[in-house]
Design a protein around this motif. Structure first.
Motif, PDB file in Angstrom:
ATOM      1  N   VAL A 188      26.416  18.391  66.138  1.00 15.58           N
ATOM      2  CA  VAL A 188      24.798  18.209  66.328  1.00 15.58           C
ATOM      3  C   VAL A 188      24.285  18.000  67.530  1.00 15.58           C
ATOM      4  O   VAL A 188      25.006  17.192  68.423  1.00 15.58           O
ATOM      5  N   GLU A 189      23.115  18.441  67.649  1.00 12.78           N
ATOM      6  CA  GLU A 189      22.585  18.322  69.138  1.00 12.78           C
ATOM      7  C   GLU A 189      21.400  17.450  68.878  1.00 12.78           C
ATOM      8  O   GLU A 189      20.545  17.830  68.005  1.00 12.78           O
ATOM      9  N   TYR A 190      21.407  16.358  69.483  1.00 15.44           N
ATOM     10  CA  TYR A 190      20.184  15.191  69.233  1.00 15.44           C
ATOM     11  C   TYR A 190      19.369  15.650  70.504  1.00 15.44           C
ATOM     12  O   TYR A 190      19.814  15.633  71.774  1.00 15.44           O
ATOM     13  N   LYS A 191      17.977  15.967  70.253  1.00 15.39           N
ATOM     14  CA  LYS A 191      16.998  16.244  70.939  1.00 15.39           C
ATOM     15  C   LYS A 191      16.872  15.082  72.129  1.00 15.39           C
ATOM     16  O   LYS A 191      16.718  13.875  71.570  1.00 15.39           O
ATOM     17  N   SER A 192      17.025  15.306  73.472  1.00 23.00           N
ATOM     18  CA  SER A 192      16.943  14.485  74.320  1.00 23.00           C
ATOM     19  C   SER A 192      16.252  15.128  75.612  1.00 23.00           C
ATOM     20  O   SER A 192      17.190  15.950  75.961  1.00 23.00           O
ATOM     21  N   ARG A 193      15.089  14.701  75.929  1.00 15.70           N
ATOM     22  CA  ARG A 193      14.895  15.558  77.176  1.00 15.70           C
ATOM     23  C   ARG A 193      15.487  15.310  78.255  1.00 15.70           C
ATOM     24  O   ARG A 193      15.975  16.191  79.248  1.00 15.70           O
ATOM     25  N   SER A 194      16.014  14.296  78.563  1.00 17.35           N
ATOM     26  CA  SER A 194      16.608  13.902  80.038  1.00 17.35           C
ATOM     27  C   SER A 194      17.591  12.814  80.122  1.00 17.35           C
ATOM     28  O   SER A 194      17.878  12.273  81.307  1.00 17.35           O
ATOM     29  N   LEU A 195      18.339  12.580  79.019  1.00 17.24           N
ATOM     30  CA  LEU A 195      19.306  11.433  79.179  1.00 17.24           C
ATOM     31  C   LEU A 195      20.626  11.985  79.817  1.00 17.24           C
ATOM     32  O   LEU A 195      20.829  13.276  79.882  1.00 17.24           O
ATOM     33  N   SER A 196      21.276  11.326  80.792  1.00 12.27           N
ATOM     34  CA  SER A 196      22.421  11.719  81.574  1.00 12.27           C
ATOM     35  C   SER A 196      23.542  12.113  80.417  1.00 12.27           C
ATOM     36  O   SER A 196      23.339  11.977  79.396  1.00 12.27           O
ATOM     37  N   LYS A 197      24.556  12.630  81.186  1.00 16.76           N
ATOM     38  CA  LYS A 197      25.568  13.363  80.335  1.00 16.76           C
ATOM     39  C   LYS A 197      26.368  12.326  79.639  1.00 16.76           C
ATOM     40  O   LYS A 197      26.632  12.490  78.333  1.00 16.76           O
ATOM     41  N   THR A 198      26.465  11.341  80.208  1.00 17.60           N
ATOM     42  CA  THR A 198      27.338  10.155  79.419  1.00 17.60           C
ATOM     43  C   THR A 198      26.385   9.617  78.395  1.00 17.60           C
ATOM     44  O   THR A 198      27.042   9.185  77.224  1.00 17.60           O
ATOM     45  N   ASN A 199      25.258   9.617  78.636  1.00 19.14           N
ATOM     46  CA  ASN A 199      24.183   8.811  77.510  1.00 19.14           C
ATOM     47  C   ASN A 199      24.330   9.932  76.235  1.00 19.14           C
ATOM     48  O   ASN A 199      24.265   9.449  75.299  1.00 19.14           O
ATOM     49  N   LYS A 200      24.224  11.192  76.633  1.00 12.79           N
ATOM     50  CA  LYS A 200      24.195  11.987  75.452  1.00 12.79           C
ATOM     51  C   LYS A 200      25.460  12.087  74.594  1.00 12.79           C
ATOM     52  O   LYS A 200      25.538  12.016  73.531  1.00 12.79           O
ATOM     53  N   LYS A 201      26.730  11.808  75.255  1.00 13.64           N
ATOM     54  CA  LYS A 201      27.845  11.504  74.615  1.00 13.64           C
ATOM     55  C   LYS A 201      27.902  10.352  73.760  1.00 13.64           C
ATOM     56  O   LYS A 201      28.158  10.193  72.464  1.00 13.64           O
ATOM     57  N   HIS A 202      27.131   9.185  74.260  1.00  9.44           N
ATOM     58  CA  HIS A 202      26.875   8.123  73.466  1.00  9.44           C
ATOM     59  C   HIS A 202      26.054   8.535  72.037  1.00  9.44           C
ATOM     60  O   HIS A 202      26.301   7.876  71.152  1.00  9.44           O
ATOM     61  N   LEU A 203      25.022   9.228  72.312  1.00  3.31           N
ATOM     62  CA  LEU A 203      24.172   9.850  71.254  1.00  3.31           C
ATOM     63  C   LEU A 203      25.320  10.668  70.111  1.00  3.31           C
ATOM     64  O   LEU A 203      25.228  10.134  68.901  1.00  3.31           O
ATOM     65  N   LYS A 204      26.016  11.153  70.628  1.00  3.24           N
ATOM     66  CA  LYS A 204      26.969  11.937  69.751  1.00  3.24           C
ATOM     67  C   LYS A 204      28.076  10.838  68.890  1.00  3.24           C
ATOM     68  O   LYS A 204      28.050  10.886  67.853  1.00  3.24           O
ATOM     69  N   PHE A 205      28.211  10.026  69.712  1.00  2.00           N
ATOM     70  CA  PHE A 205      28.969   8.867  69.372  1.00  2.00           C
ATOM     71  C   PHE A 205      28.507   8.319  67.921  1.00  2.00           C
ATOM     72  O   PHE A 205      28.909   8.000  67.095  1.00  2.00           O
ATOM     73  N   ILE A 206      27.119   8.157  68.332  1.00  2.36           N
ATOM     74  CA  ILE A 206      26.559   7.207  67.170  1.00  2.36           C
ATOM     75  C   ILE A 206      26.286   8.141  65.978  1.00  2.36           C
ATOM     76  O   ILE A 206      26.699   7.630  64.939  1.00  2.36           O
ATOM     77  N   GLY A 207      26.084   9.396  66.112  1.00  2.22           N
ATOM     78  CA  GLY A 207      25.911  10.122  64.954  1.00  2.22           C
ATOM     79  C   GLY A 207      27.544  10.207  64.477  1.00  2.22           C
ATOM     80  O   GLY A 207      27.246  10.310  62.794  1.00  2.22           O
TER      81      GLY A 207
END
Ligand SMILES: Cc1cc2nc3c(=O)[nH]c(=O)nc-3n(C[C@H](O)[C@H](O)[C@H](O)COP(=O)(O)OP(=O)(O)OC[C@H]3O[C@@H](n4cnc5c(N)ncnc54)[C@H](O)[C@@H]3O)c2cc1C
Length: 619
Positions: free
Chosen positions: A485-504
């Motif tokens: 799943v891609e969570y829309k994020s304009r500009s989060l860093s790579k590591t923070n995008k990984k945290h988003l995926k972890f939450i999902g």
């Protein structure tokens, strides 16, 4: 004895259940989370405060700050136990007694965010003053009247309260803390039905000894519903000058020395039936709904306390040199500083997210507010402790003593005493987790309850069973699907995008785990508090992670050097992920049996020998 205990417990559970808000009119971000859905779209973009609302808040806060500095010496309030009348008058003049009261009744009608900003600012200067004002309007008369009062009640009381009369909320009794069903204070209708006579006592009522108007929770005669006696808790507006009302004792505590808190007696206090808020029997519901937004001031005040701790710790870590270098250079101190900053960022994110959702109006925030209260107060206690540790001996020394010997007087000792109560008032951390667990499982309960209720006829059970099968045959497999799943994020860093995926991903694991636990323990789950608490802690951390990431994204590009927000969110998420892992481990390897076994032994006095060698002042 056990039978009576069980009956009483069931009574308490029934009353609390009856007083819950049954409907979910709006989608709850946290509710969805526990149900396996990470609805990033509900909190991202982060609901930042509108410019016009911010301007109103900024102007008010500027005046408030000046007034606080001019009129209140927090150390003096701590020592004398008195908030000066002059200061109260100045605050009343500014409109601080009616911050949440609508303008048409003479209040300032601040948004929840501006109100929280004000309480946070006041709390950062003097905790007693913040609690005095918060008890007056977050839980005192204004908020429930605004939500449930009649026009006549609002017109009669709100202008007085906005001008500077004080209010209080009286629920707790000597035998009634977390469990209001055991309430002893009664309100008996007069023969003509026009009045009620209140008898009983209320304990620890903040502002009670000085209040002009109180909300008093009472037991009114039970009602028979479907052949069963139903307890009635009813909320009354009581004027403090009514004959029979008296203050028996002013309570003193380890902190918040400036608050007026007392044991109140009601002896044949006669109040007109018009003073009932809403209807007879709705008292506990009023209290619960009032607290849904009312308790948001506590996380706001906790966040302010965290900011001060961070500021003091940073300054001291830069100045203090030991072993040839400033203490902030030692990794052990650096760890406390970095975690303090990340946790402060998370509490800020959670508080402002929950407050913004409250202002939006089209969100159900009962879970968000409860988590904000639980999370921020727990984190804050750890932060104050770390700040004290960094200041070490000077952290333990009083403000006054530091000042007298010419050292920088930072009141960490006082802050620790003042802050500790936040894990207790307006729902202890244990009760908050039970509340969150109950609300989090509501969707399952709504579906499964009819199957467990012996009074429901077989035909209805069959139709329920069909509904359950239809729901879970789709819902359950979904909790296992691991599509990217891609969570829309304009500009989060790579590591923070990984945290988003972890939450999902973890949201689904949480929902599955909760569902499995319900299947495994069924009605006994209520007794497995440790398991439920771990689920709640996972949900809490997931919410705080999501709030921090969304807030971090909203701050990107802000020229105040806030780009560090990415790192703050990242460290918080790293730590939260470790806690989540541990919590899942604890659920799967529960030590509940060992705990039950040992606590039973302790409570049946088998380990009394362990207490030998000390002076015991009580039997
Ligand atoms: C400074 C101060 C200000 C206050 N202001 C007000 C006010 O303005 N108005 C008012 O009405 N009250 C007020 N209170 C009361 C406050 O809300 C209560 O202290 C609080 O609700 C807890 O009740 P209790 O202290 O009797 O603890 P208890 O309910 O006796 O709980 C004792 C312990 O058992 C735990 N516990 C209880 N039940 C359960 C359970 N089912 N499962 C797991 N753990 C459980 C609790 O978490 C706690 O750790 C105030 C108290 C203080 C100290």
């Amino acid at each position: 004895m056990e039978l009576t205990d069980n009956k009483e417990k069931q009574k308490s559970l029934d009353l609390t259940e009856d007083s819950r808000e049954m409907e979910w009119t709006y989608t709850s971000f946290v509710g969805e989370l526990f149900n396996g859905q990470f609805r990033w779209d509900l909190i991202n973009p982060f609901p930042v405060q509108r410019d016009d609302d911010k301007r109103i808040g900024d102007e008010f806060l500027e005046k408030l700050k000046a007034s606080l500095i001019e009129h209140i010496d927090p150390d003096d309030v701590d020592k004398t136990g008195v908030i000066p009348e002059k200061a109260k008058n100045a605050l009343a003049h500014l409109g601080c007694f009616g911050m949440k009261i609508p303008k048409k009744y003479g209040g300032l009608e601040l948004s929840q965010i501006n109100y929280n900003r004000a309480i946070a600012l006041i709390g950062s200067h003097c905790a007693s003053t913040a609690v005095f004002l918060s008890a007056h309007q977050s839980i005192g008369v204004p908020q429930p009247l605004k939500l449930f009062g009649t026009d006549e009640q609002k017109e009669k009381y709100l202008p007085r309260l906005a001008k500077g009369e004080t209010s209080a909320f009286a629920l707790t009794e000597v035998d009634v803390g977390s469990d209001p069903a055991q309430m002893k204070t009664t309100a008996t209708p007069t023969d003509d039905g026009n009045h009620y006579i209140i008898n009983g006592s209320k304990l620890w009522c903040t502002n009670g000894p000085i209040a002009d108007i109180l909300i008093v929770m009472t037991k009114t005669p039970p009602k028979i519903v479907n052949g069963k006696e139903k307890q009635q808790i009813t909320a009354f507006i009581v004027e403090a000058n009514t004959p029979g009302f008296e203050v028996e004792h002013r309570c003193k505590f380890m902190g918040l020395n400036g608050i007026d808190n007392g044991l109140l007696n009601f002896k044949d206090v006669k109040v007109p039936k018009e003073n009932i808020i809403d209807k007879p029997g709705r008292g506990l519901k009023i209290a619960l709904v009032t607290l849904n937004t009312g308790r948001l001031t506590i996380p706001a005040a906790s966040s302010a306390c965290n900011k001060l701790c961070l500021y003091w710790s940073r300054k001291w870590s830069q100045q203090r040199t030991q072993w040839g270098t400033t203490i902030g250079e030692h990794q052990a101190v650096a760890e406390m500083i970095a975690n303090m900053a990340a946790d402060t960022f998370a509490t800020e994110s959670v508080t402002w997210l929950a407050s913004a959702l409250a202002d939006k109006g089209n969100a159900d925030i009962r879970l968000e507010a409860a988590i904000a209260k639980y999370f921020c107060t727990e984190v804050s206690w750890k932060i104050v402790d770390d700040a004290l540790q960094i200041r070490a001996g000077r952290g333990y020394e009083t403000y006054d003593s530091l000042k007298k010997r010419g050292e920088l007087p930072l009141p960490i000792e006082r802050m620790m005493r003042d802050t500790r109560i936040n894990r207790i008032i307006e729902g202890t951390s244990e009760i908050m987790r039970l509340f969150i667990a109950r609300e989090a499982m509501d969707k399952h309960f709504q579906l499964l309850m009819p199957m467990l209720d012996p009074k429901i006829p077989l035909s209805a059970k069959i139709s329920s069973l069909l509904k359950i099968l239809a729901h879970y045959s789709i819902w359950y497999p979904k909790q296992w699907v691991r599509l990217p799943v891609e969570y829309k994020s304009r500009s989060l860093s790579k590591t923070n995008k990984k945290h988003l995926k972890f939450i999902g991903k973890t949201t689904k694991k949480l929902a599955r785990g909760l569902f499995h636990a319900m299947g495994r323990y069924q009605q006994k789950l209520e007794k497995e508090q440790l398991i439920m608490f771990r689920f709640v802690e996972i949900g809490t951390d997931l919410f705080a992670m999501a709030a921090s990431l969304s807030y971090a994204e909203s701050l990107l590009g802000d020229c105040n050097g806030r780009d560090a927000s990415q790192d703050l969110a990242d460290l918080f998420c790293i730590n939260a992920r470790t806690r989540i892992k541990q919590a899942f481990y604890s659920i799967n390897h529960s030590n509940g049996k060992s705990i039950n076994n040992l606590s039973n032994r302790v409570l049946s006095n088998e380990c009394e020998w362990l207490e030998d060698g000390v002076i015991k002042t009580i039997d």
